[in-house]
Scaffold this motif. Structure first.
Motif, PDB file in Angstrom:
ATOM      1  N   GLN A   1       0.819  -1.193   0.000  1.00 19.68           N
ATOM      2  CA  GLN A   1       0.000   0.000   0.000  1.00 19.68           C
ATOM      3  C   GLN A   1       0.859   1.251   0.000  1.00 19.68           C
ATOM      4  OE1 GLN A   1      -3.362   0.208  -0.362  1.00 19.68           O
ATOM      5  NE2 GLN A   1      -3.219  -1.972  -0.744  1.00 19.68           N
ATOM      6  N   GLY A   2       2.048   1.153   0.573  1.00 20.92           N
ATOM      7  CA  GLY A   2       2.927   2.311   0.611  1.00 20.92           C
ATOM      8  C   GLY A   2       3.304   2.790  -0.782  1.00 20.92           C
ATOM      9  N   LEU A   3       3.429   1.861  -1.725  1.00 25.94           N
ATOM     10  CA  LEU A   3       3.772   2.236  -3.096  1.00 25.94           C
ATOM     11  C   LEU A   3       2.698   3.127  -3.711  1.00 25.94           C
ATOM     12  CD1 LEU A   3       5.140  -1.124  -4.532  1.00 25.94           C
ATOM     13  CD2 LEU A   3       6.445   0.819  -3.684  1.00 25.94           C
ATOM     14  N   LYS A   4       1.463   2.902  -3.343  1.00 23.22           N
ATOM     15  CA  LYS A   4       0.358   3.688  -3.908  1.00 23.22           C
ATOM     16  C   LYS A   4       0.357   5.129  -3.415  1.00 23.22           C
ATOM     17  CE  LYS A   4      -2.637  -0.221  -4.660  1.00 23.22           C
ATOM     18  NZ  LYS A   4      -3.394  -0.187  -5.866  1.00 23.22           N
ATOM     19  N   LEU A   5       0.968   5.375  -2.263  1.00 22.99           N
ATOM     20  CA  LEU A   5       0.969   6.708  -1.684  1.00 22.99           C
ATOM     21  C   LEU A   5       2.084   7.599  -2.237  1.00 22.99           C
ATOM     22  CD1 LEU A   5       0.253   5.749   2.035  1.00 22.99           C
ATOM     23  CD2 LEU A   5      -1.366   6.598   0.343  1.00 22.99           C
ATOM     24  N   LEU A   6       3.077   6.998  -2.862  1.00 21.38           N
ATOM     25  CA  LEU A   6       4.186   7.791  -3.393  1.00 21.38           C
ATOM     26  C   LEU A   6       3.742   8.641  -4.583  1.00 21.38           C
ATOM     27  CD1 LEU A   6       7.022   5.113  -3.238  1.00 21.38           C
ATOM     28  CD2 LEU A   6       6.700   7.067  -1.715  1.00 21.38           C
ATOM     29  N   PRO A   7       4.345   9.800  -4.766  1.00 25.44           N
ATOM     30  CA  PRO A   7       3.969  10.664  -5.896  1.00 25.44           C
ATOM     31  C   PRO A   7       4.558  10.191  -7.230  1.00 25.44           C
ATOM     32  CG  PRO A   7       5.648  11.716  -4.575  1.00 25.44           C
ATOM     33  CD  PRO A   7       5.270  10.453  -3.853  1.00 25.44           C
ATOM     34  N   PHE A   8       5.325   9.103  -7.220  1.00 27.25           N
ATOM     35  CA  PHE A   8       5.889   8.539  -8.447  1.00 27.25           C
ATOM     36  C   PHE A   8       5.719   7.022  -8.386  1.00 27.25           C
ATOM     37  CE2 PHE A   8       9.164   8.623  -5.261  1.00 27.25           C
ATOM     38  CZ  PHE A   8       9.816   7.401  -5.402  1.00 27.25           C
ATOM     39  N   ASN A   9       5.933   6.365  -9.513  1.00 28.50           N
ATOM     40  CA  ASN A   9       5.767   4.919  -9.587  1.00 28.50           C
ATOM     41  C   ASN A   9       7.134   4.236  -9.479  1.00 28.50           C
ATOM     42  OD1 ASN A   9       5.135   2.285 -10.094  1.00 28.50           O
ATOM     43  ND2 ASN A   9       4.049   2.666 -12.004  1.00 28.50           N
ATOM     44  N   PRO A  10       7.453   3.636  -8.326  1.00 27.01           N
ATOM     45  CA  PRO A  10       8.769   3.019  -8.142  1.00 27.01           C
ATOM     46  C   PRO A  10       8.846   1.566  -8.612  1.00 27.01           C
ATOM     47  CG  PRO A  10       7.575   2.912  -6.109  1.00 27.01           C
ATOM     48  CD  PRO A  10       6.688   3.630  -7.093  1.00 27.01           C
ATOM     49  N   ARG A  11       7.812   1.067  -9.252  1.00 29.43           N
ATOM     50  CA  ARG A  11       7.775  -0.359  -9.584  1.00 29.43           C
ATOM     51  C   ARG A  11       8.929  -0.795 -10.484  1.00 29.43           C
ATOM     52  NH1 ARG A  11       2.890  -2.154  -7.650  1.00 29.43           N
ATOM     53  NH2 ARG A  11       1.304  -0.561  -7.390  1.00 29.43           N
ATOM     54  N   GLY A  15      11.777  -3.510  -9.550  1.00 28.94           N
ATOM     55  CA  GLY A  15      11.676  -4.758 -10.308  1.00 28.94           C
ATOM     56  C   GLY A  15      10.324  -5.444 -10.189  1.00 28.94           C
ATOM     57  N   VAL A  16       9.278  -4.678  -9.920  1.00 26.60           N
ATOM     58  CA  VAL A  16       7.927  -5.247  -9.836  1.00 26.60           C
ATOM     59  C   VAL A  16       7.373  -5.327 -11.257  1.00 26.60           C
ATOM     60  CG1 VAL A  16       5.597  -4.949  -8.920  1.00 26.60           C
ATOM     61  CG2 VAL A  16       7.579  -4.274  -7.534  1.00 26.60           C
ATOM     62  N   PRO A  17       7.149  -6.546 -11.764  1.00 23.57           N
ATOM     63  CA  PRO A  17       6.673  -6.676 -13.149  1.00 23.57           C
ATOM     64  C   PRO A  17       5.206  -6.263 -13.306  1.00 23.57           C
ATOM     65  CG  PRO A  17       6.724  -8.826 -12.102  1.00 23.57           C
ATOM     66  CD  PRO A  17       7.305  -7.847 -11.108  1.00 23.57           C
ATOM     67  N   ALA A  18       4.899  -5.739 -14.470  1.00 24.48           N
ATOM     68  CA  ALA A  18       3.500  -5.424 -14.795  1.00 24.48           C
ATOM     69  C   ALA A  18       2.780  -6.733 -15.072  1.00 24.48           C
ATOM     70  CB  ALA A  18       3.442  -4.514 -16.012  1.00 24.48           C
ATOM     71  N   LYS A  19       1.584  -6.889 -14.533  1.00 28.19           N
ATOM     72  CA  LYS A  19       0.801  -8.103 -14.741  1.00 28.19           C
ATOM     73  C   LYS A  19      -0.611  -7.723 -15.138  1.00 28.19           C
ATOM     74  CE  LYS A  19       3.438 -10.895 -11.590  1.00 28.19           C
ATOM     75  NZ  LYS A  19       3.427 -11.842 -10.511  1.00 28.19           N
ATOM     76  N   GLU A  20      -1.221  -8.586 -15.918  1.00 31.29           N
ATOM     77  CA  GLU A  20      -2.592  -8.362 -16.354  1.00 31.29           C
ATOM     78  C   GLU A  20      -3.517  -9.225 -15.501  1.00 31.29           C
ATOM     79  OE1 GLU A  20      -3.636  -7.351 -20.702  1.00 31.29           O
ATOM     80  OE2 GLU A  20      -3.837  -9.521 -20.495  1.00 31.29           O
ATOM     81  N   ASN A  21      -4.491  -8.604 -14.879  1.00 37.16           N
ATOM     82  CA  ASN A  21      -5.404  -9.285 -13.979  1.00 37.16           C
ATOM     83  C   ASN A  21      -6.661  -9.697 -14.754  1.00 37.16           C
ATOM     84  OD1 ASN A  21      -7.379  -9.860 -11.981  1.00 37.16           O
ATOM     85  ND2 ASN A  21      -6.271  -8.604 -10.507  1.00 37.16           N
ATOM     86  N   ALA A  22      -6.933 -10.997 -14.803  1.00 43.27           N
ATOM     87  CA  ALA A  22      -8.081 -11.500 -15.561  1.00 43.27           C
ATOM     88  C   ALA A  22      -9.404 -10.944 -15.033  1.00 43.27           C
ATOM     89  CB  ALA A  22      -8.108 -13.030 -15.532  1.00 43.27           C
ATOM     90  N   LYS A  23      -9.518 -10.789 -13.718  1.00 39.39           N
ATOM     91  CA  LYS A  23     -10.768 -10.236 -13.183  1.00 39.39           C
ATOM     92  C   LYS A  23     -10.935  -8.787 -13.632  1.00 39.39           C
ATOM     93  CE  LYS A  23     -13.505  -9.427  -9.066  1.00 39.39           C
ATOM     94  NZ  LYS A  23     -13.473  -9.312  -7.608  1.00 39.39           N
ATOM     95  N   GLY A  24      -9.857  -8.026 -13.646  1.00 38.73           N
ATOM     96  CA  GLY A  24      -9.915  -6.654 -14.136  1.00 38.73           C
ATOM     97  C   GLY A  24     -10.313  -6.615 -15.606  1.00 38.73           C
ATOM     98  N   LEU A  25      -9.723  -7.492 -16.415  1.00 29.95           N
ATOM     99  CA  LEU A  25     -10.100  -7.566 -17.831  1.00 29.95           C
ATOM    100  C   LEU A  25     -11.591  -7.867 -17.974  1.00 29.95           C
ATOM    101  CD1 LEU A  25      -7.194  -9.594 -19.493  1.00 29.95           C
ATOM    102  CD2 LEU A  25      -7.823  -7.223 -19.956  1.00 29.95           C
ATOM    103  N   ALA A  26     -12.079  -8.812 -17.179  1.00 28.90           N
ATOM    104  CA  ALA A  26     -13.493  -9.182 -17.251  1.00 28.90           C
ATOM    105  C   ALA A  26     -14.391  -7.997 -16.916  1.00 28.90           C
ATOM    106  CB  ALA A  26     -13.778 -10.350 -16.302  1.00 28.90           C
ATOM    107  N   LEU A  27     -14.025  -7.252 -15.886  1.00 27.14           N
ATOM    108  CA  LEU A  27     -14.830  -6.085 -15.515  1.00 27.14           C
ATOM    109  C   LEU A  27     -14.838  -5.036 -16.625  1.00 27.14           C
ATOM    110  CD1 LEU A  27     -13.761  -5.794 -11.787  1.00 27.14           C
ATOM    111  CD2 LEU A  27     -15.998  -6.494 -12.656  1.00 27.14           C
ATOM    112  N   PHE A  28     -13.692  -4.826 -17.275  1.00 30.56           N
ATOM    113  CA  PHE A  28     -13.628  -3.863 -18.376  1.00 30.56           C
ATOM    114  C   PHE A  28     -14.421  -4.347 -19.590  1.00 30.56           C
ATOM    115  CE2 PHE A  28      -9.986  -1.956 -16.126  1.00 30.56           C
ATOM    116  CZ  PHE A  28     -10.342  -0.624 -16.238  1.00 30.56           C
ATOM    117  N   VAL A  29     -14.364  -5.653 -19.880  1.00 31.98           N
ATOM    118  CA  VAL A  29     -15.154  -6.193 -20.993  1.00 31.98           C
ATOM    119  C   VAL A  29     -16.637  -5.897 -20.755  1.00 31.98           C
ATOM    120  CG1 VAL A  29     -15.963  -8.310 -22.121  1.00 31.98           C
ATOM    121  CG2 VAL A  29     -13.523  -7.984 -21.677  1.00 31.98           C
ATOM    122  N   SER A  30     -17.127  -6.216 -19.572  1.00 33.36           N
ATOM    123  CA  SER A  30     -18.540  -5.984 -19.268  1.00 33.36           C
ATOM    124  C   SER A  30     -18.892  -4.501 -19.327  1.00 33.36           C
ATOM    125  CB  SER A  30     -18.880  -6.557 -17.887  1.00 33.36           C
ATOM    126  OG  SER A  30     -18.789  -7.964 -17.917  1.00 33.36           O
TER     127      SER A  30
END
Length: 172
Positions: A1-11, A15-30
């Motif tokens: 949660q601390g990463l979300k509070l920063l004013p920049f994206n430290p991912r 070394g935090v990889p970008a991932k695609e969430n199937a549930k998120g995709l499903a919600l966007f499809v609908s």
């Protein structure tokens, strides 16, 4: 949660990889399907179909079909399952999204993926123990999680398979 509070994206730095969430995709499809109904001439139908194809590719074969899961390992009070394990909630959201997008797609385009979700649920999630019959949260779980079981039942019911949906409500 601390990463979300920063004013920049430290991912990237961390070394935090970008991932695609199937549930998120499903919600966007609908959501895009609903927007396409409101604006048939807009870009939303194309977005819905493109995301539905990405969602379909994220299915994980298991049992007599395929399901969808999270792109990360999950630990809860009642169980642990790896990112390679499809689960009832994500599979239900994916199946509903694919049923939503069917109205925009060529006839039968997503039927195999939807039938795969039903086959996975029937062969790997259905638990029958004495008087108790329910859909498990993930294959191998014996803990009845009511919302997950009812979500799976809603997919069967929407597909016109009420007989398969009924076990989700039989608890002692």
């Amino acid at each position: 949660q601390g990463l979300k509070l920063l004013p920049f994206n430290p991912r990237r730095v961390l070394g935090v990889p970008a991932k695609e969430n199937a549930k998120g995709l499903a919600l966007f499809v609908s959501a895009y399907v609903r927007l396409a109904r409101l604006d048939p001439d807009g870009p939303f139908a194309g977005h819905a179909l493109a995301l539905a194809e990405r969602l379909e590719r994220r299915a994980l074969p298991l049992g007599d079909g395929a399901g969808w899961g999270y792109p990360f390992d999950v630990q809860t009070r009642w169980g642990y399952y790896p990112r390679t394990q499809p689960n009832a909630v994500v599979t239900s959201f994916a199946a509903h999204a694919l049923m939503d997008v069917e109205e925009l797609a060529p006839a039968g385009r997503f039927a195999p993926a939807i039938e795969g979700a039903l086959g996975f649920a029937r062969s790997r999630l259905l638990v029958e123990e004495g008087e108790d019959v329910f859909y498990a949260y993930y294959h191998g779980s014996r803990v009845p999680i009511h919302n997950a079981s009812l979500l799976v039942a809603s997919v069967f019911a929407r597909r016109g398979r009420e007989d398969d949906a009924l076990p989700a409500v039989r608890y002692t």
